[in-house]
Design a protein around this motif. Structure first.
Motif, PDB file in Angstrom:
ATOM      1  N   GLY A   1    -111.248-122.806  96.217  1.00 13.13           N
ATOM      2  CA  GLY A   1    -111.911-124.080  96.422  1.00 13.13           C
ATOM      3  C   GLY A   1    -112.954-124.411  95.378  1.00 13.13           C
ATOM      4  N   ALA A   2    -113.323-123.438  94.548  1.00 13.39           N
ATOM      5  CA  ALA A   2    -114.292-123.713  93.486  1.00 13.39           C
ATOM      6  C   ALA A   2    -113.660-124.648  92.456  1.00 13.39           C
ATOM      7  CB  ALA A   2    -114.739-122.414  92.822  1.00 13.39           C
ATOM      8  N   ARG A   3    -114.448-125.585  91.958  1.00 13.50           N
ATOM      9  CA  ARG A   3    -113.953-126.561  90.992  1.00 13.50           C
ATOM     10  C   ARG A   3    -114.931-126.685  89.833  1.00 13.50           C
ATOM     11  NH1 ARG A   3    -110.265-130.492  93.278  1.00 13.50           N
ATOM     12  NH2 ARG A   3    -109.860-130.060  95.484  1.00 13.50           N
ATOM     13  N   ILE A   4    -114.401-126.731  88.643  1.00 11.35           N
ATOM     14  CA  ILE A   4    -115.178-127.087  87.456  1.00 11.35           C
ATOM     15  C   ILE A   4    -114.697-128.465  87.039  1.00 11.35           C
ATOM     16  CG2 ILE A   4    -115.718-126.521  85.064  1.00 11.35           C
ATOM     17  CD1 ILE A   4    -115.215-123.602  85.732  1.00 11.35           C
ATOM     18  N   PRO A   5    -115.559-129.474  87.080  1.00 14.25           N
ATOM     19  CA  PRO A   5    -115.112-130.842  86.791  1.00 14.25           C
ATOM     20  C   PRO A   5    -114.702-131.011  85.337  1.00 14.25           C
ATOM     21  CG  PRO A   5    -117.491-130.751  87.021  1.00 14.25           C
ATOM     22  CD  PRO A   5    -116.982-129.398  87.417  1.00 14.25           C
ATOM     23  N   GLU A   6    -114.040-132.112  85.076  1.00 15.53           N
ATOM     24  CA  GLU A   6    -113.524-132.378  83.729  1.00 15.53           C
ATOM     25  C   GLU A   6    -114.673-132.436  82.718  1.00 15.53           C
ATOM     26  OE1 GLU A   6    -110.403-135.417  81.526  1.00 15.53           O
ATOM     27  OE2 GLU A   6    -111.398-136.023  83.379  1.00 15.53           O
ATOM     28  N   HIS A   7    -114.466-131.780  81.584  1.00 17.85           N
ATOM     29  CA  HIS A   7    -115.460-131.755  80.520  1.00 17.85           C
ATOM     30  C   HIS A   7    -114.767-131.329  79.234  1.00 17.85           C
ATOM     31  CE1 HIS A   7    -115.128-127.585  81.797  1.00 17.85           C
ATOM     32  NE2 HIS A   7    -115.684-127.223  80.654  1.00 17.85           N
ATOM     33  N   GLN A   8    -115.495-131.295  78.151  1.00 23.78           N
ATOM     34  CA  GLN A   8    -114.966-130.803  76.895  1.00 23.78           C
ATOM     35  C   GLN A   8    -116.114-130.220  76.079  1.00 23.78           C
ATOM     36  OE1 GLN A   8    -113.249-134.479  75.435  1.00 23.78           O
ATOM     37  NE2 GLN A   8    -114.942-134.779  74.002  1.00 23.78           N
ATOM     38  N   HIS A   9    -115.751-129.420  75.064  1.00 26.57           N
ATOM     39  CA  HIS A   9    -116.742-128.794  74.199  1.00 26.57           C
ATOM     40  C   HIS A   9    -116.572-129.374  72.794  1.00 26.57           C
ATOM     41  CE1 HIS A   9    -117.232-126.117  77.562  1.00 26.57           C
ATOM     42  NE2 HIS A   9    -115.966-125.748  77.478  1.00 26.57           N
ATOM     43  N   GLU A  10    -117.612-129.983  72.288  1.00 24.10           N
ATOM     44  CA  GLU A  10    -117.513-130.726  71.034  1.00 24.10           C
ATOM     45  C   GLU A  10    -117.281-129.826  69.840  1.00 24.10           C
ATOM     46  OE1 GLU A  10    -117.369-134.045  70.604  1.00 24.10           O
ATOM     47  OE2 GLU A  10    -117.245-134.055  72.785  1.00 24.10           O
ATOM     48  N   GLU A  11    -117.860-128.626  69.844  1.00 23.53           N
ATOM     49  CA  GLU A  11    -117.780-127.763  68.662  1.00 23.53           C
ATOM     50  C   GLU A  11    -117.047-126.449  68.898  1.00 23.53           C
ATOM     51  OE1 GLU A  11    -118.688-128.922  65.848  1.00 23.53           O
ATOM     52  OE2 GLU A  11    -119.639-130.724  66.646  1.00 23.53           O
ATOM     53  N   SER A  12    -116.861-126.067  70.144  1.00 21.04           N
ATOM     54  CA  SER A  12    -116.342-124.726  70.447  1.00 21.04           C
ATOM     55  C   SER A  12    -114.938-124.764  71.020  1.00 21.04           C
ATOM     56  CB  SER A  12    -117.266-124.011  71.439  1.00 21.04           C
ATOM     57  OG  SER A  12    -118.556-123.863  70.919  1.00 21.04           O
ATOM     58  N   ASP A  13    -114.110-123.835  70.586  1.00 20.86           N
ATOM     59  CA  ASP A  13    -112.852-123.540  71.261  1.00 20.86           C
ATOM     60  C   ASP A  13    -113.158-122.646  72.461  1.00 20.86           C
ATOM     61  OD1 ASP A  13    -111.629-124.867  69.217  1.00 20.86           O
ATOM     62  OD2 ASP A  13    -110.221-123.270  68.720  1.00 20.86           O
ATOM     63  N   GLU A  14    -112.346-122.746  73.487  1.00 20.89           N
ATOM     64  CA  GLU A  14    -112.470-121.883  74.656  1.00 20.89           C
ATOM     65  C   GLU A  14    -111.161-121.142  74.853  1.00 20.89           C
ATOM     66  OE1 GLU A  14    -113.180-122.191  79.513  1.00 20.89           O
ATOM     67  OE2 GLU A  14    -113.646-123.907  78.209  1.00 20.89           O
TER      68      GLU A  14
END
Length: 450
Positions: free
Chosen positions: A351-364
């Motif tokens: 049930g844990a959620r990480i909402p939509e986002h992005q990283h401008e400089e970093s690869d994940e």
């Protein structure tokens, strides 16, 4: 690149709406009677309601990235995957989906149908809803092709729908390495149009297997111990350290080192390079590919932190509460340490959620140790499970929903986004564990980024 072609088949001939029925789970006599009374299809055939076919196509078009994404993940496991799939959606009056049934699977891919079922439960199709719960069948046909058409593009992010983000370990081929004592499966590599800023490889060393003494002049190497005991030797003769399950071995650029498995047990490692590059030697024997790794000899000069492998003891590190208490993050490396890369171990409950986002400089890069979840990447809903690696390039939007308790190793290259994890309360390990690199002293609540 092999892309799949999918379509709705038999659209104008099938009775696509099975009818209005009682929602699943109501099994009392009165509900059964109402269900029998309403068994007559709301629309007998698409020809009786020509607009229905167009509405069905519109829903598929709206969620096409989900279907393409599921097929892309399944295609990685079965390169020639093809066949027809019939999926029935139970659509509530408001347009939400309360249930998904796979009526036919000619593809034989549980990964494909499971992904479709998980994704379709989140669809909304008010244009297909009726006055009662309605069953609507989506007939899909998949086939693989050798040609490389211009991929459809997401309007918001500009990311190709056909782009690949999930790399199952089971589908990665071991490199042609001599001796048979080492198996290397490269999951995320520094090749291709979207070159990552770090790489990820799964290594398996059989008992007593040893990597020859070597160095990587231009790359930081990290080795996370998945299972077993690693003996780590550096430039100084006679110096041996041990790393066990949950520890991280840090090898600075140019540091002389070798790794050896214990005599009675195999050793499993996650190997990361920042920047990517040396991992290509596992799959390409050419001199150019092997340039990132060079043989070395031990030196009797005094060792320095810049020339010596180090071990971060996972048991010594504080963990931080995240996701409103539904998860935790244990930071191994971070921005104030070696800035090329950050490494952390994440745990999150269902049930844990990480909402939509992005990283401008970093690869994940994420490697799933256990559990399951659904990642939404550039509009594609992609299932992830144990043994999957995920590469999320910089400036690509992504989110995750945990469906089964998830444990994963995550890295950012370069470091930076991990700073947000330290805003939650810290759980400090027992002093007996001893300090690790980047951690505060035993009993300290100091952030490892201070």
């Amino acid at each position: 690149m092999r892309l799949g072609v999918l379509s709705l088949f038999g659209l104008l001939a099938l009775p696509l709406v099975a009818g209005a029925e009682t929602p699943p789970g109501r099994d009392d006599a009165e509900a059964d009677a109402r269900a029998q009374e309403k068994r007559r299809p709301a629309v007998d055939t698409a020809e009786e309601d020509p607009a229905f076919g167009r509405r069905l196509q519109e829903v598929l078009r709206r969620y096409g990235a989900d279907v393409h994404g599921c097929y892309g993940v399944a295609l990685a496991e079965q390169p020639a995957l093809a066949g027809e799939v019939l999926v029935r959606l139970w659509i509530e009056q408001g347009g939400g989906v309360s249930r998904v049934d796979v009526l036919k699977d000619a593809s034989g891919s549980g990964r494909l149908t499971g992904c479709l079922s998980d994704a379709m439960r989140h669809w909304r199709a008010p244009e297909l809803a009726g006055s009662e719960v309605r069953q609507v069948v989506f007939p899909l046909a998949f086939r693989s092709t050798e040609r490389t058409p211009a991929p459809e593009t997401q309007a918001q992010s500009g990311t190709p729908i056909g782009a690949r983000y999930v790399f199952p370990q089971a589908t990665a081929q071991p490199g042609p390495l001599p001796g048979g004592k080492l198996e290397a499966r490269v999951l995320v590599t520094g090749e291709g149009a979207d070159t990552p800023q770090a790489s990820l490889t799964h290594l398996l060393l059989k008992p007593s297997a040893r990597l020859a003494l070597h160095q990587h002049p231009g790359a930081l190497e990290l080795l996370y111990v998945l299972k077993g005991l690693a003996r780590v030797r550096g430039a100084m003769p006679g110096t041996v350290e041990s790393a066990e399950t949950g520890d991280l071995i840090v090898v600075p650029p140019g540091a002389v080192h070798n790794i050896e498995a214990a005599p009675l047990a195999s050793l499993e490692l996650l190997q990361m390079f920042a920047p990517a590059g040396p991992e290509r030697a596992y799959v390409d024997p050419s001199p150019a590919a092997r340039a990132g790794t060079v043989p070395a000899v031990r030196q009797r000069a005094a060792a320095t932190p810049e020339t010596t492998p180090r071990i971060i003891k996972g048991a010594a590190l504080p963990s931080y509460a995240i996701l409103d208490g539904k998860g935790s993050a244990t930071l191994y490396l971070h921005k104030s340490g070696l800035g090329q890369i950050a490494v952390q171990r994440l745990e999150a409950g269902p049930g844990a959620r990480i909402p939509e986002h992005q990283h401008e400089e970093s690869d994940e890069i994420v490697y799933v140790l256990s559990g399951r979840g659904i990642m939404t990447v550039a509009g594609q809903r992609l299932p992830i499970t144990a043994g999957d690696a995920v590469h999320l390039p910089r400036r690509v939007s992504h989110a995750i929903e945990v469906t089964e308790r998830l444990v994963a190793i995550q890295c950012y290259a370069p470091a930076g986004p991990e700073q947000r994890f330290t805003t939650g309360p810290a759980r400090v390990p027992s002093p007996q564990a001893g300090p690790g690199i980047g951690a505060g002293p035993p009993g300290s609540r100091r952030s490892p980024n201070q």
